[in-house]
Design an enzyme around this catalytic site. Structure first.
Site, mmCIF file in Angstrom:
data_model
loop_
_atom_site.group_PDB
_atom_site.id
_atom_site.type_symbol
_atom_site.label_atom_id
_atom_site.label_comp_id
_atom_site.label_asym_id
_atom_site.label_seq_id
_atom_site.Cartn_x
_atom_site.Cartn_y
_atom_site.Cartn_z
ATOM 1 N N GLU A 234 5.557 -3.671 1.250
ATOM 2 C CA GLU A 234 4.955 -3.116 -0.107
ATOM 3 C C GLU A 234 3.630 -2.667 0.144
ATOM 4 O O GLU A 234 2.942 -3.182 0.827
ATOM 5 C CB GLU A 234 5.018 -4.286 -1.093
ATOM 6 C CG GLU A 234 6.078 -5.038 -1.680
ATOM 7 C CD GLU A 234 5.996 -5.978 -2.717
ATOM 8 O OE1 GLU A 234 6.772 -5.930 -3.593
ATOM 9 O OE2 GLU A 234 5.131 -6.769 -2.488
ATOM 10 N N ILE A 235 3.428 -1.535 -0.395
ATOM 11 C CA ILE A 235 1.902 -1.110 -0.359
ATOM 12 C C ILE A 235 1.645 -1.055 -2.022
ATOM 13 O O ILE A 235 2.436 0.024 -2.735
ATOM 14 C CB ILE A 235 1.601 0.295 0.259
ATOM 15 C CG1 ILE A 235 2.005 0.155 1.603
ATOM 16 C CG2 ILE A 235 0.243 0.688 0.118
ATOM 17 C CD1 ILE A 235 1.719 1.525 2.404
#
Ligand code: GDP
Ligand code: MN
Length: 346
Positions: A234-235
């Site tokens: 995840e960013i």
């Protein structure tokens, strides 16, 4: 980048251009790990450093339910170009809440073991999923940051990344970024959707105007289609989880007990929340980042993109456009342009 699909509209500040100004945002990597994960992490961290972080030197936070060993700290610090920080998770973020009926939870684990549901009999996996859903972003070490990139042991980045992904998020008003999406095992979340719709009927004001309900439901919200972003990558913008909408949603789920009475994963929880509480333009598919978490690969199928970024992966193994992936749906519901040759990789 000439043939890079659907990206012309974005601002990229590239590290490789003469005008690169080196301005960073408040961002950090975050990895939840056990001491025993160290030697799976070395290869992962090295790939992230070589492909991206050695150019940008972002910090890296490690979290653990126990103290990290000196060996772990020393090794990770040697590999990472930014500052490393090591935190212990407070007990109340990694334990059964008082309202959970232990006998009922135990019975569920035994039943799930019988049925061979993946991690169905594990207590620690449940603490992990609850922690990643409701608590990692509350750890004091994350207070200094606006964005994070989640990294897990045994994962790998396949392509050079020559722009600052965090700045990309900020400049383009993106708040949740993913690589792989997939369908959840229904037996791990039988009542998650029902619990979500109960919550939403109490708080319709939390639903974003231009939400992405059509990514997570095929029937206007009656049922969950099991699509979720694979949250081992995840960013994202930490304010997504720090928001009142998400805090209230997590509390509601936690009170319902499904992290223990079922085996709710942080991936469907994050994904449903992002799809409902964010506007669809705020969610980004990082299709240019080659990524591997066993057993699935994202390998850019666009030759020009893959070769420009020197992606060391096999395009035939790409999962992105396969039937069990939800990324095709993501492109369709958002009317995004797919790579020209995507149908060769279905
Ligand atoms: P999977 O990807 O769903 O198969 O689950 P993983 O085994 O990769 O676990 C997800 C993340 O949580 C990884 O970053 C693990 O290192 C971490 N993790 C899982 N269980 C524990 C645990 O009991 N303690 C700690 N500290 N980390 C854990
Ligand atoms: Mn994993």
């Amino acid at each position: 980048y000439s043939s890079k699909y659907d990206d012309d509209k974005y601002n990229y500040v590239k590290y490789s251009i003469p005008e690169y100004d080196g301005k960073k945002v408040k961002a950090t990597f975050v990895t939840l790990a056990r001491n025993s994960d160290l030697y799976k992490l070395v290869a992962t961290v090295k790939s992230v450093e070589d492909r991206f972080n050695s150019k940008f030197q972002y910090d890296w936070i490690f979290l653990n339910d126990e103290e990290f060993s000196e060996d772990f700290k020393k090794t990770m610090t040697a590999f990472i170009s930014g500052e490393t920080k090591f935190g212990v998770i407070p007990k109340e973020h990694w334990s059964f809440p008082s309202w959970i009926d232990q006998d009922r939870a135990k019975k569920v684990r035994e039943e799930m073991k019988e049925k061979k549901i993946i991690y169905g009999d594990s207590v620690s996996y449940r603490h992990m999923c609850r922690f990643e859903s409701g608590f990692f972003w509350r750890h004091p070490l994350l207070d200094d940051y606006e964005y994070y990139w989640r990294v897990e042991p045994d994962t790998k980045m396949y392509c050079d990344i020559d722009y600052d992904v965090f700045r990309f998020m900020k400049d383009n008003k993106k708040r949740y970024g993913f690589t792989i999406s997939i369908k959840e095992f229904v037996s791990t979340i039988p009542t998650l959707w029902e619990t979500t719709t109960d919550f939403l009927s109490l708080h319709p004001e939390y639903i974003a105007e231009n939400n992405m309900l059509d990514f997570v439901s095929n029937d206007g919200g009656l049922s969950y289609n099991l699509c979720h972003f694979w949250s081992n990558f995840e960013i994202a913008d930490l304010s997504v989880w720090r928001s009142k909408a998400y805090v209230d949603y997590f509390d509601y789920l936690d009170k319902a007990g499904g992290f223990f009475y079922e085996r709710w994963g942080d991936a469907p929880v994050h994904s449903i929340a992002a799809s409902l509480f964010l506007n669809r333009e705020e969610i980004h598919h990082f299709g240019d980042l080659g990524y591997y978490h066993p057993p699935y690969h994202q390998c850019p199928v666009d030759d020009n993109l893959r070769l420009t970024n020197k992606c060391g992966c096999v395009p035939k193994k790409d999962f992105t456009w396969r039937g069990y992936s939800c990324t095709r749906k993501f492109y369709d519901v958002n009317k995004l342009k797919k790579p020209a040759n995507w149908e060769d990789f279905k």
